[in-house]
Motif scaffolding. Structure first.
Motif, PDB file in Angstrom:
ATOM      1  N   VAL A  15     -29.321 -26.888 -40.262  1.00  0.00           N
ATOM      2  CA  VAL A  15     -28.165 -27.328 -41.052  1.00  0.00           C
ATOM      3  C   VAL A  15     -26.909 -27.431 -40.186  1.00  0.00           C
ATOM      4  O   VAL A  15     -26.224 -28.467 -40.170  1.00  0.00           O
ATOM      5  N   GLU A  35     -23.748 -20.541 -31.603  1.00  0.00           N
ATOM      6  CA  GLU A  35     -24.977 -19.917 -32.101  1.00  0.00           C
ATOM      7  C   GLU A  35     -25.108 -18.540 -31.437  1.00  0.00           C
ATOM      8  O   GLU A  35     -24.989 -18.430 -30.223  1.00  0.00           O
ATOM      9  N   ARG A  36     -25.338 -17.516 -32.235  1.00  0.00           N
ATOM     10  CA  ARG A  36     -25.374 -16.156 -31.698  1.00  0.00           C
ATOM     11  C   ARG A  36     -26.609 -15.888 -30.834  1.00  0.00           C
ATOM     12  O   ARG A  36     -26.616 -14.971 -30.022  1.00  0.00           O
ATOM     13  N   SER A  43     -33.997 -19.093 -39.710  1.00  0.00           N
ATOM     14  CA  SER A  43     -35.164 -19.490 -40.514  1.00  0.00           C
ATOM     15  C   SER A  43     -35.801 -20.769 -40.009  1.00  0.00           C
ATOM     16  O   SER A  43     -36.966 -21.049 -40.301  1.00  0.00           O
ATOM     17  N   THR A  44     -35.024 -21.560 -39.265  1.00  0.00           N
ATOM     18  CA  THR A  44     -35.503 -22.899 -38.910  1.00  0.00           C
ATOM     19  C   THR A  44     -36.814 -22.858 -38.128  1.00  0.00           C
ATOM     20  O   THR A  44     -37.715 -23.664 -38.377  1.00  0.00           O
ATOM     21  N   HIS A  46     -39.422 -21.006 -38.166  1.00  0.00           N
ATOM     22  CA  HIS A  46     -40.713 -20.740 -38.811  1.00  0.00           C
ATOM     23  C   HIS A  46     -40.925 -21.551 -40.087  1.00  0.00           C
ATOM     24  O   HIS A  46     -41.830 -21.265 -40.859  1.00  0.00           O
ATOM     25  N   ALA A  48     -42.207 -24.577 -42.456  1.00  0.00           N
ATOM     26  CA  ALA A  48     -43.428 -25.391 -42.413  1.00  0.00           C
ATOM     27  C   ALA A  48     -43.100 -26.861 -42.182  1.00  0.00           C
ATOM     28  O   ALA A  48     -43.986 -27.654 -41.890  1.00  0.00           O
ATOM     29  N   GLY A  49     -41.836 -27.211 -42.352  1.00  0.00           N
ATOM     30  CA  GLY A  49     -41.403 -28.560 -41.996  1.00  0.00           C
ATOM     31  C   GLY A  49     -41.674 -29.640 -43.020  1.00  0.00           C
ATOM     32  O   GLY A  49     -41.566 -30.827 -42.729  1.00  0.00           O
ATOM     33  N   LEU A  50     -41.983 -29.250 -44.254  1.00  0.00           N
ATOM     34  CA  LEU A  50     -42.225 -30.283 -45.272  1.00  0.00           C
ATOM     35  C   LEU A  50     -40.899 -30.913 -45.676  1.00  0.00           C
ATOM     36  O   LEU A  50     -39.870 -30.247 -45.736  1.00  0.00           O
ATOM     37  N   VAL A 174     -19.870 -15.124 -33.837  1.00  0.00           N
ATOM     38  CA  VAL A 174     -18.548 -15.072 -34.484  1.00  0.00           C
ATOM     39  C   VAL A 174     -18.403 -13.723 -35.183  1.00  0.00           C
ATOM     40  O   VAL A 174     -19.273 -13.313 -35.955  1.00  0.00           O
ATOM     41  N   PHE A 363     -29.642 -22.345 -48.009  1.00  0.00           N
ATOM     42  CA  PHE A 363     -30.618 -23.449 -48.042  1.00  0.00           C
ATOM     43  C   PHE A 363     -32.046 -22.934 -48.134  1.00  0.00           C
ATOM     44  O   PHE A 363     -32.510 -22.224 -47.244  1.00  0.00           O
ATOM     45  N   GLY A 366     -33.992 -26.216 -46.307  1.00  0.00           N
ATOM     46  CA  GLY A 366     -32.961 -26.575 -45.331  1.00  0.00           C
ATOM     47  C   GLY A 366     -33.390 -27.613 -44.325  1.00  0.00           C
ATOM     48  O   GLY A 366     -32.545 -28.342 -43.795  1.00  0.00           O
ATOM     49  N   ILE A 367     -34.683 -27.719 -44.063  1.00  0.00           N
ATOM     50  CA  ILE A 367     -35.127 -28.755 -43.124  1.00  0.00           C
ATOM     51  C   ILE A 367     -34.992 -30.112 -43.827  1.00  0.00           C
ATOM     52  O   ILE A 367     -34.490 -31.078 -43.255  1.00  0.00           O
ATOM     53  N   THR A 368     -35.380 -30.122 -45.083  1.00  0.00           N
ATOM     54  CA  THR A 368     -35.284 -31.362 -45.865  1.00  0.00           C
ATOM     55  C   THR A 368     -33.827 -31.748 -46.099  1.00  0.00           C
ATOM     56  O   THR A 368     -33.481 -32.928 -46.089  1.00  0.00           O
TER      57      THR A 368
HETATM   58  C1  LIG Z   1     -42.060 -19.477 -44.175  1.00  0.00           C
HETATM   59  C2  LIG Z   1     -41.006 -20.508 -44.448  1.00  0.00           C
HETATM   60  C3  LIG Z   1     -41.375 -21.838 -44.604  1.00  0.00           C
HETATM   61  C4  LIG Z   1     -40.409 -22.809 -44.842  1.00  0.00           C
HETATM   62  N1  LIG Z   1     -40.785 -24.107 -45.000  1.00  0.00           N
HETATM   63  C5  LIG Z   1     -39.862 -25.061 -45.231  1.00  0.00           C
HETATM   64  C6  LIG Z   1     -40.243 -26.428 -45.354  1.00  0.00           C
HETATM   65  O1  LIG Z   1     -41.407 -26.740 -45.286  1.00  0.00           O
HETATM   66  N2  LIG Z   1     -39.284 -27.347 -45.589  1.00  0.00           N
HETATM   67  C7  LIG Z   1     -37.964 -27.020 -45.692  1.00  0.00           C
HETATM   68  O2  LIG Z   1     -37.128 -27.913 -45.914  1.00  0.00           O
HETATM   69  N3  LIG Z   1     -37.578 -25.722 -45.550  1.00  0.00           N
HETATM   70  C8  LIG Z   1     -38.486 -24.747 -45.337  1.00  0.00           C
HETATM   71  N4  LIG Z   1     -38.109 -23.443 -45.197  1.00  0.00           N
HETATM   72  C9  LIG Z   1     -36.687 -23.121 -45.328  1.00  0.00           C
HETATM   73  C10 LIG Z   1     -35.956 -23.423 -44.052  1.00  0.00           C
HETATM   74  O3  LIG Z   1     -36.515 -22.659 -43.019  1.00  0.00           O
HETATM   75  C11 LIG Z   1     -34.478 -23.082 -44.193  1.00  0.00           C
HETATM   76  O4  LIG Z   1     -33.967 -23.603 -45.381  1.00  0.00           O
HETATM   77  C12 LIG Z   1     -33.678 -23.654 -43.032  1.00  0.00           C
HETATM   78  O5  LIG Z   1     -34.240 -23.277 -41.822  1.00  0.00           O
HETATM   79  C13 LIG Z   1     -32.242 -23.172 -43.121  1.00  0.00           C
HETATM   80  O6  LIG Z   1     -31.556 -23.653 -42.007  1.00  0.00           O
HETATM   81  P1  LIG Z   1     -30.107 -23.090 -41.709  1.00  0.00           P
HETATM   82  O7  LIG Z   1     -29.586 -23.873 -40.556  1.00  0.00           O
HETATM   83  O8  LIG Z   1     -29.315 -23.059 -42.941  1.00  0.00           O
HETATM   84  O9  LIG Z   1     -30.334 -21.557 -41.342  1.00  0.00           O
HETATM   85  P2  LIG Z   1     -30.972 -20.868 -40.053  1.00  0.00           P
HETATM   86  O10 LIG Z   1     -32.056 -21.665 -39.458  1.00  0.00           O
HETATM   87  O11 LIG Z   1     -31.292 -19.482 -40.431  1.00  0.00           O
HETATM   88  O12 LIG Z   1     -29.779 -20.912 -39.021  1.00  0.00           O
HETATM   89  C14 LIG Z   1     -28.623 -20.105 -39.145  1.00  0.00           C
HETATM   90  C15 LIG Z   1     -28.178 -19.791 -37.730  1.00  0.00           C
HETATM   91  O13 LIG Z   1     -26.888 -19.188 -37.785  1.00  0.00           O
HETATM   92  C16 LIG Z   1     -26.822 -18.261 -36.717  1.00  0.00           C
HETATM   93  N5  LIG Z   1     -25.716 -17.340 -37.018  1.00  0.00           N
HETATM   94  C17 LIG Z   1     -25.598 -16.530 -38.099  1.00  0.00           C
HETATM   95  N6  LIG Z   1     -24.441 -15.846 -38.046  1.00  0.00           N
HETATM   96  C18 LIG Z   1     -23.800 -16.235 -36.931  1.00  0.00           C
HETATM   97  C19 LIG Z   1     -22.567 -15.858 -36.330  1.00  0.00           C
HETATM   98  N7  LIG Z   1     -21.753 -14.979 -36.900  1.00  0.00           N
HETATM   99  N8  LIG Z   1     -22.221 -16.444 -35.162  1.00  0.00           N
HETATM  100  C20 LIG Z   1     -23.025 -17.368 -34.569  1.00  0.00           C
HETATM  101  N9  LIG Z   1     -24.214 -17.736 -35.093  1.00  0.00           N
HETATM  102  C21 LIG Z   1     -24.603 -17.177 -36.244  1.00  0.00           C
HETATM  103  C22 LIG Z   1     -28.188 -17.608 -36.743  1.00  0.00           C
HETATM  104  O14 LIG Z   1     -28.491 -16.986 -35.522  1.00  0.00           O
HETATM  105  C23 LIG Z   1     -29.088 -18.791 -37.049  1.00  0.00           C
HETATM  106  O15 LIG Z   1     -29.628 -19.394 -35.885  1.00  0.00           O
HETATM  107  C24 LIG Z   1     -39.051 -22.433 -44.948  1.00  0.00           C
HETATM  108  C25 LIG Z   1     -38.685 -21.108 -44.787  1.00  0.00           C
HETATM  109  C26 LIG Z   1     -39.654 -20.142 -44.558  1.00  0.00           C
HETATM  110  C27 LIG Z   1     -39.253 -18.731 -44.427  1.00  0.00           C
END
Ligand SMILES: Cc1cc2nc3c(=O)[nH]c(=O)nc-3n(C[C@H](O)[C@H](O)[C@H](O)COP(=O)(O)OP(=O)(O)OC[C@H]3O[C@@H](n4cnc5c(N)ncnc54)[C@H](O)[C@@H]3O)c2cc1C
Length: 833
Positions: A15, A35-36, A43-44, A46, A48-50, A174, A363, A366-368
């Motif tokens: 995201v 990014e920390r 979560s990104t 792991h 499944a990427g659908l 941060v 999210f 969140g991948i979608t």
């Molecule tokens: C098993 C599993 C399967 C999934 N399958 C799917 C799927 O098939 N399709 C789909 O759309 N979604 C899927 N999801 C959901 C998806 O993984 C998340 O919705 C998505 O990765 C969220 O992305 P994000 O960028 O919001 O968060 P994240 O990927 O968690 O990224 C947040 C980032 O912020 C960083 N951060 C946090 N605080 C700070 C700070 N203070 N300073 C600097 N950096 C910081 C963290 O280190 C992290 O890297 C799945 C989730 C799981 C658990």
């Protein structure tokens, strides 16, 4: 490292990376992402990427649609393959109700131009013989979506962002945010590896950023604490398992393409191919919330242990659906945190109470959603507004009443509900009742079946007195549910006698002080009312679209009482306060009080409503107190009903003779008893929100969140009578510049015998071209047929135009009516007595 930037994005998951990319693409050339740890380490990595299209919301469908199309362009732009397998997506149905759900979804999908096909069980079997179709009713197939490698797509967006000048800094956390008045000072700490853990070092710095976006995934609770706000984003455990190669699948693939992503919604799982085996992702019951008070330092790109017992049911049902999987062993498992919010939608938009602080949190897909979120959030930040209405995702849809316990339990429920039947009349049970008005118990004792609005319990309709606990649940349907006849009877009571509606959830603000009049004159687009009178008016966005609808009551020269939609209290309060603070220097001191919880509201309406009130009003001349002379339509009077002081406002959202009775909340039960007793002689019924929603459509009254939103101007909503073009007001020039792109109208619909539109259906011209969409729908007791409101091409928004509404995969005749088809001259509202 640069220390002064236009925008700082915090979080390098899918995201945050997409947001940084899209800000640069939208023209901001000074964007930094911090990014920390490593990109994708939240979560990104792991996921499944659908990339499923399917969801029941208009805004989210647009977001997913953008992502799916955008990801396909990334390789050409960046040279990096995002790992997008466009295998399609087959969503199977075991029941007729599930097919109904798909058809309700499909008509909304059509309004967004999403391609899909219907398939019979035989067609599914013919194309994918490994799938057992014996108990299926059918399926919906999306040929253009599929799955993607989450790390690859994030890295491709990161490369695209860097190519556009974005600075991406890893291993910086941060730790503080300080607003200086025109920018944020963001305190950051260099993170270092120690014994496999990621720990803060002594190296610190400060970034000066005009705008900040947080996209911190599972760390949202820490972000909330740092910002001093509430963010109801708390992760829940989500697992998927990977099987060993399935010999039958390996054989099949020698001559065939990959299977689409398979979804058996009734069995609560998705399945896709993975290296000759299968990935099974269940949405099981009892998945626990995690990290309610923050992520422990020791948790990096980690996983929880697999809980196979919890997903046994889904595992067995996969074997039923794909029998060849029965003898295949497990190869791998993932149980990771997946962020949720109480309604399952992410939180995207301006943070409550803060300037230039944008949230992109919570999210679960969140991948979608990453691509579309980046695109539309960048529009909001760069242009002031997105082209679609993002209100349903706004972080302020949850009020300050929200707590950690509420968010955690509701988020578990949202996870558990991913594959339930998403009835449009669904009401979810967790954490209820929580916010109740004093009359709640009385209403319940009279059969009230409650809905949940911004935490408040509000009667949807009144069912049978001997109803069991499951009555409302069992009454739900994609067609006319078991509650329908109750709502018909309530609507008729208002048209023929009288009805009493609990509208206490309304948002109420007092705006007063020396600057109040000038401020509100600038803040809203209609003329301000005279003292003792009321007006309907709109506050516009910078883009000239509708931000909020207000009923404004002028209590004194410089004191106003503003009533707006109950679902949006913090959303409205935040905008009002920020605008007033901006303008206080120019207009003088403006005091704003949110008095929502101090005032209860009963709306009484119907031809007998005056008689009911006359029986209890205390006045020197009670017979004339509610007459047109002493209490004209669209005016406000302080009256006394028995011993209850009441601020009575002569309006009725149902379009009948009626009053809103705003009363001190602590006297609500007294007033309820008084009115209920007086109503007995006049056939007064208790009425819920469903009947009210139908009645207001007969009057073409636009509803906030339906006809009124940030994607249309009040002129496009066809409300020129509430827009005073003779004065200057916020958003006026932008509103005029937009012209009329599409126009709101009301339609009477000859629909199926057993269903009404829900207000999300596609509209077609007689020649079969798609020309618009419904934004409201229901049943009209006055006309004995279905009714709806929606937006069509301006030239079609003319009374008499014949259109078609898509419901349950068929086109039904509809005709555009004049505005307010019921009582167009407002004669019954103004009736004297
Ligand atoms: C098993 C599993 C399967 C999934 N399958 C799917 C799927 O098939 N399709 C789909 O759309 N979604 C899927 N999801 C959901 C998806 O993984 C998340 O919705 C998505 O990765 C969220 O992305 P994000 O960028 O919001 O968060 P994240 O990927 O968690 O990224 C947040 C980032 O912020 C960083 N951060 C946090 N605080 C700070 C700070 N203070 N300073 C600097 N950096 C910081 C963290 O280190 C992290 O890297 C799945 C989730 C799981 C658990």
């Amino acid at each position: 490292m640069k220390t002064h930037v236009k925008a700082l994005v915090v979080g390098g998951g899918a995201v945050g990376t997409s947001i940084a990319y899209h800000l640069a693409r939208a023209g901001w050339d000074d964007v930094m992402l911090l990014e920390r740890d490593e990109l994708t380490s939240g979560s990104t990595w792991h996921a499944a990427g659908l990339l499923p299209y399917f969801n029941m919301s208009f805004a989210t469908t647009h977001i997913h649609d953008y992502s799916i199309k955008f990801y396909k362009t990334l390789e050409e732009e960046t040279g990096l393959n995002a790992g997008f397998y466009v295998v399609g997506n087959l969503r199977m149905a075991q029941t007729d109700a599930r097919m109904d759900e798909y058809m309700v979804y499909a008509t909304t999908a059509e309004t967004c131009g999403v391609p899909f096909e219907w398939m019979t069980p035989a067609q599914v079997k013919e194309r994918w013989p490994l799938v057992n179709t014996s108990d299926l009713k059918g399926a919906i197939f999306h040929p253009t979506d599929g799955y993607i490698n989450p790390a690859d797509v994030t890295m491709a967006m990161a490369k695209g962002a860097r190519q556009r000048g974005v600075m991406i800094e890893r291993k910086w956390q941060v730790d503080s945010y300080t607003w200086t008045g025109d920018h944020w000072d963001v305190g950051i700490t260099k993170m270092v590896e120690k014994g496999g853990n990621l720990v803060p070092s002594d190296e610190k710095s400060v970034i000066h950023a005009e705008h900040v976006v947080t996209a911190t995934g599972n760390h949202a609770q820490r972000t909330a604490k740092l910002l001093g706000i509430k963010i109801p984003a708390i992760p829940v455990e989500h697992q998927f398992i990977v099987t060993e190669p399935d010999p039958a699948l390996v054989e099949y693939r020698k001559t065939h393409d990959q299977h689409p992503v398979l979804r058996d919604a009734d069995a609560k799982w998705y399945v896709r191919e993975e290296r000759g085996g299968w990935i099974l992702g269940p949405y099981e019951r009892n998945a626990p919330a995690r990290f309610e008070y923050g992520v422990p330092d020791s948790f990096r790109a980690d996983l929880f242990p697999l809980d196979l017992e919890r997903i046994e049911e889904e595992y067995m049902s996969m074997i039923h659906r794909i029998p060849s999987a029965e003898t295949v062993g497990l190869k791998d498992d993932f149980n990771g945190p997946i962020c949720y919010t109480p309604d399952g939608n992410p939180l995207v938009g301006p943070a409550p109470g803060l300037r230039n602080m944008w949230l992109a949190e919570g999210f679960s897909f969140g991948i979608t959603a990453a691509g579309g979120t980046g695109h539309y959030l960048a529009q909001m930040m760069v242009d002031g507004e997105a082209e679609i209405d993002m209100a349903s995702l706004d972080p302020k849809r949850y009020g300050s009443w929200m707590t950690t316990e509420y968010a955690a339990r509701k988020n578990e429920e949202a996870y558990d509900h991913v594959y339930v039947l998403h009835h449009p009349d669904e009401e979810r049970p967790a954490c209820r009742p929580l916010r109740t008005v004093p009359a709640y118990e009385r209403q319940k004792a009279r059969g009230a079946q409650f809905g949940h609005v911004n935490g408040w319990e509000r009667p949807n309709y009144f069912g049978p007195l001997d109803a069991d606990e499951n009555f409302d649940h069992d009454a739900r349907s994609f067609r006319r549910g078991g509650w329908w006849q109750y709502a018909v009877d309530e609507a008729k009571a208002i048209r023929e006698a009288a009805g009493l509606i609990d509208a206490s959830a309304f948002t109420k603000h007092v705006v007063k002080g020396p600057g109040a009049t000038q401020f509100l004159d600038w803040f809203t687009c209609n003329k301000l009312p005279k003292v003792g009178r009321i007006n309907l008016t709109y506050a516009l966005t910078a883009q000239g679209t509708s931000r909020t609808e207000y009923t404004i009551v002028r209590l004194a020269e410089d004191e106003y009482y503003l009533v707006s939609a109950g679902a949006w209290t913090d959303y409205d309060a935040d905008f009002l306060r920020k605008c007033a603070a901006d303008k206080a220097g120019e207009f003088g001191y403006i005091e704003i009080q949110n008095v929502t919880t101090q005032w209860g509201v009963f709306a009484i309406a119907g031809p007998k409503s005056r008689d009911v009130l006359n029986a209890v009003i205390k006045d020197a001349d009670p017979a004339t107190a509610l007459s047109n002379k002493r209490f004209p339509w669209l005016s406000c009077r302080e009256i006394e009903l028995g011993m209850c002081p009441v601020r009575a406002i002569r309006v009725a959202y149902t379009g009948e003779l009626g009053w809103e009775l705003h009363h001190p909340i602590e006297m609500q039960n007294y007033l309820f008893d008084l009115l209920e007793k007086a109503g007995e002689a006049h056939g007064m019924k208790l009425v819920g929100a469903r009947a009210q929603n139908w009645l207001r459509q007969e009057k073409s009254y636009r509803a906030f969140g339906n006809e009124l939103g940030r994607d249309a101007t009040p002129l496009e909503a066809d409300l020129p009578r509430f827009v005073d073009l003779g004065k200057d007001f916020q958003g006026k020039a932008a509103m005029e510049a937009k012209g009329i792109r599409s126009k709101c109208c009301t339609l009477l619909i000859a629909g199926p015998d057993d269903a009404d539109p829900w207000g999300r259906e596609a509209l077609y011209a007689e020649d079969g071209t798609r020309v618009g969409r419904l934004t409201s729908g229901g049943y009209s007791v006055a006309f004995g047929k279905s009714i709806g409101m929606g937006y069509v091409k301006p030239e079609l928004a003319v009374p008499g135009t014949k259109l078609k509404v898509k419901m349950f995969d068929k086109l039904w005749d509809a005709e555009v009516t004049e505005d307010s088809p019921y009582d167009p001259s407002n004669a019954v509202i103004r009736v004297d007595g």
